[in-house]
Design a protein around this motif. Structure first.
Motif, PDB file in Angstrom:
ATOM      1  N   PRO A 230     -34.098  27.830  21.581  1.00  0.00           N
ATOM      2  CA  PRO A 230     -33.736  29.209  21.216  1.00  0.00           C
ATOM      3  C   PRO A 230     -34.923  30.105  20.914  1.00  0.00           C
ATOM      4  CG  PRO A 230     -33.387  27.745  19.354  1.00  0.00           C
ATOM      5  CD  PRO A 230     -33.789  26.872  20.508  1.00  0.00           C
ATOM      6  N   PHE A 231     -36.150  29.569  21.026  1.00  0.00           N
ATOM      7  CA  PHE A 231     -37.325  30.397  20.751  1.00  0.00           C
ATOM      8  C   PHE A 231     -38.161  30.514  22.009  1.00  0.00           C
ATOM      9  CE2 PHE A 231     -36.293  28.187  16.786  1.00  0.00           C
ATOM     10  CZ  PHE A 231     -35.970  29.275  15.995  1.00  0.00           C
ATOM     11  N   PRO A 232     -38.657  31.695  22.299  1.00  0.00           N
ATOM     12  CA  PRO A 232     -39.489  31.861  23.493  1.00  0.00           C
ATOM     13  C   PRO A 232     -40.817  31.128  23.347  1.00  0.00           C
ATOM     14  CG  PRO A 232     -39.523  33.854  22.186  1.00  0.00           C
ATOM     15  CD  PRO A 232     -38.488  32.963  21.558  1.00  0.00           C
ATOM     16  N   THR A 233     -41.301  30.592  24.456  1.00  0.00           N
ATOM     17  CA  THR A 233     -42.561  29.856  24.434  1.00  0.00           C
ATOM     18  C   THR A 233     -43.695  30.661  25.036  1.00  0.00           C
ATOM     19  OG1 THR A 233     -42.012  28.860  26.553  1.00  0.00           O
ATOM     20  CG2 THR A 233     -41.376  27.650  24.598  1.00  0.00           C
ATOM     21  N   ALA A 234     -43.389  31.751  25.706  1.00  0.00           N
ATOM     22  CA  ALA A 234     -44.432  32.565  26.332  1.00  0.00           C
ATOM     23  C   ALA A 234     -44.896  33.650  25.371  1.00  0.00           C
ATOM     24  CB  ALA A 234     -43.899  33.192  27.621  1.00  0.00           C
ATOM     25  N   PRO A 235     -46.201  33.876  25.229  1.00  0.00           N
ATOM     26  CA  PRO A 235     -46.723  34.880  24.283  1.00  0.00           C
ATOM     27  C   PRO A 235     -46.173  36.276  24.524  1.00  0.00           C
ATOM     28  CG  PRO A 235     -48.479  33.459  25.079  1.00  0.00           C
ATOM     29  CD  PRO A 235     -47.265  33.127  25.895  1.00  0.00           C
TER      30      PRO A 235
END
Length: 582
Positions: A230-235
């Motif tokens: 549920p959390f984005p991994t891309a900056p």
């Protein structure tokens, strides 16, 4: 391994090849292996997930550009964190869909190899499981053309058998920011996956194309689950979570990643082949080499042929392992030669039994007993050689003893002591003393061949040992067959449950014609498995019959040998040579 190595590379002419350095590592792994492979489009963070599964932050190559970083298939082996006595093999595959490769067949081969080698297949994607995401998993629709179950030359569709042997399927959805709700109700990740994979009615060509990957995923991977991050991994996506700073975001993502690792470890099983044969690291290396060579030759990998080839490789290795156990024990015993024949025979029977147990533990589908018979013949030949060594050691000890006892008499003879008056009487007395001392010492160290009663006793001991060995061999064979049958029944149950589930989904959506075809397919599946069970029962009965026949032949050989020994004893005259030989 402290870092990954390349397992399958691509040569300059575009052909895949297995790296020998990776093969050498796998050949040393005798434990069963859980093989987790990750596939997905390039630049979607597959390598990061694999590093987390390895319990590391680095290892598999990571990239920060649009260029695909991983090439071929890379391997990392380590002890399994949860399953004692099991090794974990992680396979990080080359990203699919890289425009720089310009060869879709290459991607298909990578995907097929991941399916063939793994026990758990992770498909990594970003965003949501929508039509586009499913369309990007087009490689699953090509499996029927790239993998065969049976070796028949006829053009038959055996894709219905895939479900027995294909790995567990985990769809890992990265950067998932939607609510898990369907029609206003909260759902689980698995329910979300099943909803996305449901077959849909449609008249347009586009929707029908979308149905094909859905149908293949449902058909080929009945053991499927979903895991969302549920959390984005891309900056560049951090702006979506302005309430969290980077450190807090990293912490939360790592927490989810650790949860994912536990999920994968619990859900993944040991890799098995057709008929339930457990795969070790050594077998996995042989499989990789076989599949890659087959693909490179332009042929289609066949699961049935793989089992046959692995059976030959493993049975030959099982014979070697059994011989090593036997030879190691006999070489240790050889240090103590010469020994009484009874002691040598007793130890031989024990080591022979250990060798056969070692063989049966590793052997696979030795249905006609050819390899077990080969082991027994090799053991018998080695035993004949050890008997000769024992006899030679006995003769040498006798000669050394006689030489030692005669040393003084020889010296007196050279000095002419016996040529003097009364010398003859002294010679006879000294000779008699030597004979008595020789008999006394040889009776303690090297026993003479026993009389008929002793030979009969030895024969009884041999026959009893052979009977015990045969009973133990039968017990081990039955245990092995029962275990193989249990695994095969589990395969069939999983396949049947999948087919019934697939049929129910078709009926639910109104695909009555296709559901009717599934009914025929299910009936044929039942018929084939009933026939397979009968064949296995016949094979086992034949194995027992062959084993009993070999047992009877061994008993007959021992009786014949004893008969000849009895004849030799009856015809034997008193030996002129006082040297006593075993």
């Amino acid at each position: 391994m402290d870092k990954p190595v390349c397992l399958i590379d691509t040569t300059s002419d575009g052909q895949q090849c297995v790296q020998q350095s990776a093969m050498d590592i796998l050949q040393k792994i005798e434990q069963p292996v859980v093989v987790v492979a990750v596939v997905g489009l390039y630049r979607t963070g597959k390598s990061y997930l694999m590093n987390r599964l390895a319990g590391k932050r680095t290892g598999f190559a990571l990239g920060s550009t649009v260029e695909s970083k991983t090439k071929g298939i890379w391997m990392w082996c380590m002890p399994h964190p949860d399953k004692k006595g099991t090794s974990l093999v992680l396979l990080d595959t080359e990203g699919l869909g890289d425009v720089n490769k310009g060869d879709s067949k290459h991607d298909t081969n990578i995907f097929c190899l991941a399916v063939l080698l793994s026990s758990t297949l992770i498909y990594n994607s970003r965003g949501t499981i929508d039509n586009r995401a499913i369309e990007e998993l087009q490689y699953v629709t090509e499996l029927t053309e790239c993998i065969k179950v049976k070796s028949s030359e006829e053009e038959t569709d055996d894709s219905s058998e895939f479900v027995k042997f294909f790995p567990r399927f985990i769809w890992a959805v990265r950067d998932f920011t939607l609510e898990l709700k369907i029609e206003g109700k909260d759902v689980t990740e698995n329910e979300y996956l099943e909803f996305a994979l449901k077959l849909k009615h449609g008249t347009s060509k586009k929707i029908m194309e979308y149905n094909l990957p859905r149908e293949c995923i449902q058909k080929f991977f009945p053991s499927r689950t979903c895991f969302t991050f549920p959390f984005p991994t891309a900056p560049e996506k951090l702006s979506r979570l302005e309430s969290l700073d980077r450190a807090e975001l990293d912490s939360k993502f790592l927490e989810v990643a650790d949860s994912f690792c536990k999920f994968v470890f619990q859900d993944s099983q040991v890799k098995t082949l057709k008929d339930g044969y457990t795969v070790t690291g050594r077998v996995l290396g042989n499989l990789a080499k076989m599949y890659v060579d087959t693909i490179s030759s332009g042929a289609v990998p066949c699961l049935e042929n793989a089992v046959i080839a692995m059976a030959m490789i493993e049975n030959e290795a099982a014979v070697r392992e059994g011989l090593e156990v036997y030879e190691s024990g006999m070489e240790e015993l050889k240090i103590s030669f010469p020994l009484d024949l009874k002691d040598v025979s007793t130890k031989q029977q024990h080591l022979s039994n250990m060798a056969k147990q070692t063989f049966i533990k590793r052997s696979f589908r030795d249905n006609d007993g050819k390899y077990l018979k080969s082991l027994e013949e090799k053991i018998n030949n080695l035993f004949d050689g050890y008997l000769i060594h024992n006899e030679q050691a006995s003769k040498k000890r006798c000669e050394n003893l006689l030489s030692s006892l005669c040393a003084t008499m020889t010296e007196q003879l050279e000095q002419g002591l016996y040529a003097k008056p009364g010398g003859y009487d002294l010679f006879c007395k000294d000779l008699e003393d030597i004979v008595e001392k020789y008999k006394s010492q040889t009776n303690k160290e090297v026993k003479e061949i026993k009389a008929k009663e002793e030979e009969n006793r030895k024969l009884e001991e041999k026959l009893e040992a052979e009977i015990r060995n045969n009973e133990e061999r039968m017990r081990l064979m039955k245990e092995k067959m029962d275990e193989e049958n249990r695994l095969q029944k589990e395969e069939v149950k999983r396949a049947m449950d999948s087919k019934l589930k697939e049929q129910a989904a078709l009926l639910e959506k109104g695909f009555k014609e296709k559901a009717a075809m599934m009914t025929q397919e299910i009936e044929e599946f039942k018929r084939q498995n009933t026939e397979a069970e009968h064949n296995r029962a016949r094979e086992f009965a034949a194995m027992l019959e062959n084993s009993n026949r070999r047992h009877e032949e061994s008993m007959a050989i021992m009786l014949e040998q004893n008969r000849k020994q009895m004849e030799a004893i009856q015809q034997r005259k008193a030996p002129r040579d006082p040297c006593c030989i075993l």
